[in-house]
Scaffold this active site. Structure first.
Site, PDB file in Angstrom:
ATOM      1  N   ASP A   1      44.295  45.530  43.116  1.00 36.32           N
ATOM      2  CA  ASP A   1      44.379  44.066  43.221  1.00 36.32           C
ATOM      3  C   ASP A   1      44.039  43.555  44.626  1.00 36.32           C
ATOM      4  O   ASP A   1      44.825  42.797  45.238  1.00 36.32           O
ATOM      5  CB  ASP A   1      45.812  43.587  42.884  1.00 36.32           C
ATOM      6  CG  ASP A   1      46.311  44.095  41.551  1.00 36.32           C
ATOM      7  OD1 ASP A   1      45.485  44.305  40.647  1.00 36.32           O
ATOM      8  OD2 ASP A   1      47.546  44.254  41.418  1.00 36.32           O
TER       9      ASP A   1
ATOM     10  N   GLU B   1      43.833  36.850  33.769  1.00 35.15           N
ATOM     11  CA  GLU B   1      44.594  36.957  35.029  1.00 35.15           C
ATOM     12  C   GLU B   1      43.617  37.116  36.191  1.00 35.15           C
ATOM     13  O   GLU B   1      42.405  37.064  36.007  1.00 35.15           O
ATOM     14  CB  GLU B   1      45.552  38.160  34.969  1.00 35.15           C
ATOM     15  CG  GLU B   1      44.864  39.498  34.818  1.00 35.15           C
ATOM     16  CD  GLU B   1      45.829  40.666  34.587  1.00 35.15           C
ATOM     17  OE1 GLU B   1      47.046  40.458  34.450  1.00 35.15           O
ATOM     18  OE2 GLU B   1      45.335  41.808  34.524  1.00 35.15           O
TER      19      GLU B   1
END
Ligand code: FUB
Length: 324
Positions: A15, A221
């Protein structure tokens, strides 16, 4: 740099949120580890408990220096678990780190931690941002204002909310209904709260119609926003269909018109990215699970150069699971 490279082979991180501060490039990832929590559809196996920051001044040939732990779960009074995707913004001479975590009622909120240097340490505020919910934040600075994007469905809990209110009944839309939207809110002058109620970030097709929940390219997301040639590029993960896609708008609030796929599926369930310009080149930072032999909660950071065509469209990049 046409071949993707793993940037930090000595640990599992994922991420990435990447920024250039004071001429140096800083990577703020989440920090994967093998916590023993079994895999489920809510991502409970992503049971992270701290953050590091990496930095370099040479993306292609240099080392990425690990500055060590910059924030840990036990220092955040309101947080119980699951330190997922974070981001950092600079305002004045302070650095503000935004991170999601589950509180003691298992609800995701966003916290803020403040530092004097990009390497931290970041000191957490005692309470989460008022009115915050869900996961996966990124911050865009534009004309002196700071815009906070967030949201993620399934384990990211976005489906529990409508109009920023928690619902009694938790529901995803039907496949032929508009997809759930990511959210955006301007940050307050002190960078510690939302300055306004979060708004929907609308992703529409070429006819101006919102993408449907059943569309394999709809938002799931991992929001990221960057500017290129005066346009706003909103990019995101499609989650269960495993793409990174993007849409273009004329201002930070959108609407954003869907353009296409940036990254085809990688090895591992999740895909997550960010896009940054450094020393005259554009890069796509992302992760995959090749080094862990496809253990989906042990991800490794990668970078590859990103290119635009003459019309400002991003040239698609092949992920490690794409055998086409
Ligand atoms: O790292 C935990 C979650 O996995 C992130 O918040 C999502 O974007 C996915 O990468």
């Amino acid at each position: 740099m046409k071949t993707p490279k793993y940037i930090f082979p000595s640990d599992y991180m994922a991420d990435p949120s990447v920024h250039v501060f004071n001429g140096r490039l800083y990577v703020y990832p989440s920090h994967d580890w093998d916590s023993g929590v079994p895999e489920d559809d809510l991502g409970n196996h992503f049971n992270m408990k701290d953050y590091h920051v990496l930095s370099t001044d040479d993306v292609e040939n240099g080392e990425f220096k690990d500055h060590g732990v910059i924030l840990k779960l036990e220092d955040v009074p309101w947080a119980k678990c699951h330190l997922w995707d974070c981001d950092v913004a600079k305002k004045g001479d302070k650095y503000y780190m935004y991170f999601p975590a589950k509180d003691f009622t298992h609800i995701f909120r966003f916290g803020v931690a403040v530092a004097d240097r990009p390497e931290g340490p970041f000191i957490p505020q005692p309470d989460p941002i008022r009115g915050s919910y869900s996961i996966d934040c990124c911050v865009l600075e534009d004309n002196g204002e700071y815009y906070f994007y967030f949201g993620g469905i399934w384990g990211g809990q976005l489906q529990r909310y409508r109009n920023n209110d928690a619902q009694e009944k938790i529901e995803l839309p039907a496949d032929d209904e508009p997809a759930l939207c990511p959210k955006v809110a301007k940050l307050s002058d002190d960078m510690l709260q939302f300055a306004e109620a979060p708004r929907d970030v609308l992703i529409v097709d070429a006819d101006g119609k919102p993408l449907k929940h059943g569309d394999p390219h709809r938002f799931f997301e991992a929001s990221w926003v960057h500017k290129y040639n005066g346009k706003y590029y909103y990019s995101y993960s499609t989650g269960d269909t495993h793409y990174i896609c993007y849409a273009i708008g004329d201002n930070p609030y959108g609407p954003f018109v869907y353009q296409g796929v940036i990254l085809t599926p990688v090895v591992g369930w999740t895909t997550h990215h960010c896009i940054v310009e450094y020393k005259g080149k554009w890069y796509l930072f992302h992760h995959d699970c090749v080094p862990s032999n496809d253990i989906t909660w042990l991800r490794s950071l990668k970078v590859v150069e990103l290119e635009y065509d003459a019309d400002g469209h991003i040239k698609p990049i092949k992920g490690t699971a794409d055998k086409s």
